[in-house]
Scaffold this motif. Structure first.
Motif, PDB file in Angstrom:
ATOM      1  N   ASN A  75       0.796  -1.236   0.000  1.00  0.00           N
ATOM      2  CA  ASN A  75       0.000   0.000   0.000  1.00  0.00           C
ATOM      3  C   ASN A  75       0.829   1.287   0.000  1.00  0.00           C
ATOM      4  OD1 ASN A  75       0.963   0.249   2.624  1.00  0.00           O
ATOM      5  ND2 ASN A  75      -0.930  -0.491   3.564  1.00  0.00           N
ATOM      6  N   GLY A  76       2.166   1.165  -0.030  1.00  0.00           N
ATOM      7  CA  GLY A  76       3.029   2.336  -0.074  1.00  0.00           C
ATOM      8  C   GLY A  76       3.186   3.073   1.255  1.00  0.00           C
ATOM      9  N   GLU A  77       2.570   2.545   2.326  1.00  0.00           N
ATOM     10  CA  GLU A  77       2.654   3.191   3.636  1.00  0.00           C
ATOM     11  C   GLU A  77       4.106   3.259   4.111  1.00  0.00           C
ATOM     12  OE1 GLU A  77       1.224   2.394   8.252  1.00  0.00           O
ATOM     13  OE2 GLU A  77       0.462   1.121   6.660  1.00  0.00           O
ATOM     14  N   ASP A  78       4.462   4.385   4.702  1.00  0.00           N
ATOM     15  CA  ASP A  78       5.796   4.572   5.259  1.00  0.00           C
ATOM     16  C   ASP A  78       5.909   3.773   6.551  1.00  0.00           C
ATOM     17  OD1 ASP A  78       8.311   5.486   5.922  1.00  0.00           O
ATOM     18  OD2 ASP A  78       7.695   7.559   6.264  1.00  0.00           O
ATOM     19  N   LEU A  79       6.830   2.807   6.603  1.00  0.00           N
ATOM     20  CA  LEU A  79       7.036   2.001   7.803  1.00  0.00           C
ATOM     21  C   LEU A  79       8.109   2.599   8.702  1.00  0.00           C
ATOM     22  CD1 LEU A  79       6.913  -1.585   6.237  1.00  0.00           C
ATOM     23  CD2 LEU A  79       5.073  -0.328   7.385  1.00  0.00           C
ATOM     24  N   GLY A  80       8.929   3.477   8.153  1.00  0.00           N
ATOM     25  CA  GLY A  80       9.983   4.105   8.938  1.00  0.00           C
ATOM     26  C   GLY A  80      11.259   4.240   8.141  1.00  0.00           C
ATOM     27  N   ARG A  81      12.357   4.405   8.863  1.00  0.00           N
ATOM     28  CA  ARG A  81      13.682   4.549   8.261  1.00  0.00           C
ATOM     29  C   ARG A  81      14.591   3.464   8.795  1.00  0.00           C
ATOM     30  NH1 ARG A  81      10.888   7.507   5.821  1.00  0.00           N
ATOM     31  NH2 ARG A  81      11.222   9.658   5.213  1.00  0.00           N
ATOM     32  N   MET A  82      15.417   2.903   7.918  1.00  0.00           N
ATOM     33  CA  MET A  82      16.380   1.900   8.326  1.00  0.00           C
ATOM     34  C   MET A  82      17.504   2.590   9.100  1.00  0.00           C
ATOM     35  SD  MET A  82      19.277  -0.075   6.301  1.00  0.00           S
ATOM     36  CE  MET A  82      20.009   1.529   6.312  1.00  0.00           C
ATOM     37  N   ALA A  83      17.722   2.165  10.358  1.00  0.00           N
ATOM     38  CA  ALA A  83      18.775   2.761  11.179  1.00  0.00           C
ATOM     39  C   ALA A  83      20.074   1.972  11.095  1.00  0.00           C
ATOM     40  CB  ALA A  83      18.315   2.858  12.628  1.00  0.00           C
ATOM     41  N   ASP A  84      19.964   0.655  10.971  1.00  0.00           N
ATOM     42  CA  ASP A  84      21.142  -0.174  10.744  1.00  0.00           C
ATOM     43  C   ASP A  84      20.714  -1.461  10.061  1.00  0.00           C
ATOM     44  OD1 ASP A  84      20.503  -2.220  12.730  1.00  0.00           O
ATOM     45  OD2 ASP A  84      21.235  -0.859  14.264  1.00  0.00           O
ATOM     46  N   ILE A  85      21.711  -2.189   9.544  1.00  0.00           N
ATOM     47  CA  ILE A  85      21.399  -3.365   8.718  1.00  0.00           C
ATOM     48  C   ILE A  85      22.533  -4.376   8.799  1.00  0.00           C
ATOM     49  CG2 ILE A  85      22.410  -2.404   6.598  1.00  0.00           C
ATOM     50  CD1 ILE A  85      19.893  -3.609   5.119  1.00  0.00           C
ATOM     51  N   HIS A  86      22.212  -5.616   8.566  1.00  0.00           N
ATOM     52  CA  HIS A  86      23.188  -6.698   8.382  1.00  0.00           C
ATOM     53  C   HIS A  86      22.509  -7.743   7.509  1.00  0.00           C
ATOM     54  CE1 HIS A  86      21.139  -9.225  11.402  1.00  0.00           C
ATOM     55  NE2 HIS A  86      21.061  -8.130  12.134  1.00  0.00           N
ATOM     56  N   GLY A  87      23.178  -8.831   7.228  1.00  0.00           N
ATOM     57  CA  GLY A  87      22.657  -9.826   6.305  1.00  0.00           C
ATOM     58  C   GLY A  87      21.443 -10.595   6.779  1.00  0.00           C
ATOM     59  N   GLN A  88      21.098 -10.489   8.061  1.00  0.00           N
ATOM     60  CA  GLN A  88      19.953 -11.222   8.600  1.00  0.00           C
ATOM     61  C   GLN A  88      18.764 -10.341   8.941  1.00  0.00           C
ATOM     62  OE1 GLN A  88      21.883 -13.060  11.935  1.00  0.00           O
ATOM     63  NE2 GLN A  88      22.255 -14.949  10.803  1.00  0.00           N
ATOM     64  N   GLY A  89      18.983  -9.023   9.036  1.00  0.00           N
ATOM     65  CA  GLY A  89      17.880  -8.161   9.411  1.00  0.00           C
ATOM     66  C   GLY A  89      18.295  -6.702   9.495  1.00  0.00           C
ATOM     67  N   MET A  90      17.408  -5.881  10.051  1.00  0.00           N
ATOM     68  CA  MET A  90      17.694  -4.452  10.184  1.00  0.00           C
ATOM     69  C   MET A  90      16.884  -3.868  11.327  1.00  0.00           C
ATOM     70  SD  MET A  90      15.813  -2.833   6.843  1.00  0.00           S
ATOM     71  CE  MET A  90      14.141  -3.312   6.418  1.00  0.00           C
ATOM     72  N   LEU A  91      17.263  -2.656  11.698  1.00  0.00           N
ATOM     73  CA  LEU A  91      16.552  -1.891  12.697  1.00  0.00           C
ATOM     74  C   LEU A  91      15.814  -0.774  11.986  1.00  0.00           C
ATOM     75  CD1 LEU A  91      16.036  -1.169  15.716  1.00  0.00           C
ATOM     76  CD2 LEU A  91      18.050   0.307  15.555  1.00  0.00           C
TER      77      LEU A  91
END
Length: 156
Positions: A57-73
């Motif tokens: 639906n294009g809804e903004d879920l937020g901003r990625m604060a950090d990332i790695h190969g298994q997930g993100m914040l």
């Protein structure tokens, strides 16, 4: 929705010290807070807080604060629902798009935990675990980390 910290890791029997449950992975949990990390990879903070949107639906879920190969914040105005699987797009930096990379990285993930931001409680932090990340997606995440991570040792 309850904004207290939660986790999707199942607690199991096998420990006999009162109310402190013991998880299958040997991680102790108190009030839903993981006391030891379950992730196998270090999170990497990038120079950009990339936008994460719901693919449906294009809804903004937020901003990625950090990332790695298994997930993100993800930092957002509201918590994501714990245990729910999301189909989302991570909007990529113009620098990569100018190099011929698609403008969005499609990511399927599950919200694993959520809590108010420690520095600014008007934002919600949500930790997510990637589902079905293919080799191309992982390669693009590695490229993001290599090019845009904050200075320090790189790990995936």
């Amino acid at each position: 929705m309850d904004s207290t910290l939660s986790t999707a890791a199942p607690a199991s029997k096998g420990r006999d010290d009162g109310d402190q449950p013991y998880s299958e992975k040997g991680v102790f949990m108190a009030e839903g807070l993981l006391l030891a990390e379950q992730r196998r990879q270090n999170r990497r903070e990038l120079l950009y807080y990339l936008r994460v949107t719901d693919r449906q639906n294009g809804e903004d879920l937020g901003r990625m604060a950090d990332i790695h190969g298994q997930g993100m914040l993800i930092l957002g105005d509201k918590p994501l629902e714990i245990g729910l699987a999301y189909q989302a797009d991570l909007e990529l930096p113009k620098t990569l798009i100018d190099q011929g990379v698609q403008p969005k990285l499609p990511l399927d993930f599950e919200a694993v935990w959520s809590r108010p931001g420690p520095r600014n409680s008007t934002y919600q932090e949500t930790g997510v675990r990637f589902l079905n990340l293919d080799a191309d997606g992982l390669s693009l995440i590695r490229k993001l980390i290599d090019i845009f991570s904050m200075p320090s040792a790189k790990s995936y």
